[in-house]
Design a protein around this motif. Sequence first.
Motif, PDB file in Angstrom:
ATOM      1  N   LEU A  88       0.863  -1.461  -0.184  1.00 43.91           N
ATOM      2  CA  LEU A  88       0.022  -0.386   0.194  1.00 43.91           C
ATOM      3  C   LEU A  88       0.924   1.081  -0.275  1.00 43.91           C
ATOM      4  N   GLY A  89      -0.248   2.271  -1.030  1.00 46.85           N
ATOM      5  CA  GLY A  89       1.507   3.875  -1.006  1.00 46.85           C
ATOM      6  C   GLY A  89       0.754   4.667  -2.027  1.00 46.85           C
ATOM      7  N   HIS A  90       0.794   5.293  -2.183  1.00 46.06           N
ATOM      8  CA  HIS A  90       0.656   6.653  -2.657  1.00 46.06           C
ATOM      9  C   HIS A  90       0.958   6.698  -3.833  1.00 46.06           C
ATOM     10  N   ASN A  91       0.620   7.537  -4.938  1.00 42.51           N
ATOM     11  CA  ASN A  91       1.416   7.708  -5.536  1.00 42.51           C
ATOM     12  C   ASN A  91       2.960   7.927  -5.500  1.00 42.51           C
ATOM     13  N   GLY A  92       3.893   7.715  -6.192  1.00 39.26           N
ATOM     14  CA  GLY A  92       5.199   7.951  -5.699  1.00 39.26           C
ATOM     15  C   GLY A  92       5.789   7.832  -4.676  1.00 39.26           C
ATOM     16  N   SER A  93       5.749   6.987  -4.041  1.00 44.89           N
ATOM     17  CA  SER A  93       5.901   5.655  -2.862  1.00 44.89           C
ATOM     18  C   SER A  93       6.952   4.427  -3.262  1.00 44.89           C
ATOM     19  N   GLY A  94       7.107   4.497  -4.549  1.00 43.77           N
ATOM     20  CA  GLY A  94       7.917   3.727  -5.113  1.00 43.77           C
ATOM     21  C   GLY A  94       6.902   1.958  -5.193  1.00 43.77           C
ATOM     22  N   LYS A  95       5.978   1.663  -5.112  1.00 39.78           N
ATOM     23  CA  LYS A  95       5.539   0.315  -4.658  1.00 39.78           C
ATOM     24  C   LYS A  95       5.134  -0.030  -6.126  1.00 39.78           C
ATOM     25  N   SER A  96       5.219   0.668  -6.770  1.00 39.80           N
ATOM     26  CA  SER A  96       4.414  -0.070  -8.784  1.00 39.80           C
ATOM     27  C   SER A  96       6.515   0.060  -8.736  1.00 39.80           C
TER      28      SER A  96
END
Length: 282
Positions: A42-50
Amino acid sequence: MSEPIISAQDVRFSYVTAEGVAPIVLGGVSLDIEEGSFVAVLGHNGSGKSTLAKHMNAILLPTGGKVYVSGMDTTEDQLLLDIRRTVGMVFQNPDNQIVANVVEEDVAFAPENLGVPSDEIRRRVDDALKAVGMYEYREHAPHLLSGGQKQRIAIAGVIAMQPRCIVLDEPTAMLDPIGRADVLRTIKTLNRERGVTVVLITHHMDEAAQADRLVVMAKGKVIADGAPKEVFQDVEGLKAVGLTVPDTTELLWELRQQGLDLPLDALSDEECAQALYQLLKT
């Protein structure tokens, strides 16, 4: 204890731009994914998750640290095919993964490219379409299907490769609530009934709450890792990085702020209702 199916060890990553190296996207991520588990990231756009997701089957390679898939180093070129047979990827937009004009031909595409014998392809295609509840649509044109149905076809195409792990990068981002629910149900069935390891990348709290384990990312780092019931209890910590919590947790947290004795681990509507009922009874 068995070897994790995916192991990220101090993974660092920066995109290289025309002007030089861009800011760090992953800043030292260490994470093991156990075989058969259902993990949400889980994370916002820009968190690095993708970006982390794309490291899990060597679409991206770390600029520092290591990623191992079933013990295979993702930087070793000769292992790439075996790595991608082990970990399949499903992306946000199903239209980008659908390549044929007939559903069953699309699902057969990847096994054909892997050199699977034709009778085995037939069995795999039927099995994959049944697994996602789309067998009756096998002769339909994919472009006539709903968004949720297209995404289930994309998942079937990955299942037909028989990976041990499926990484889904925001697979419901373009879907309506019905399509989202269908895809989530499919993911959970694959994990529970077929033992497929699932890594779900999402920014939806309600999706993350359905996983067995929740990893929260912010600014390229893992900031929380545990069962959703544990992670979501840190309401203030999640709000501090711009994330919310499920509506049930938010309600119970706000009531606790008013001095009411309520638990924060009642994630489902039923659990929340039961907690409120118990309070009113006393």
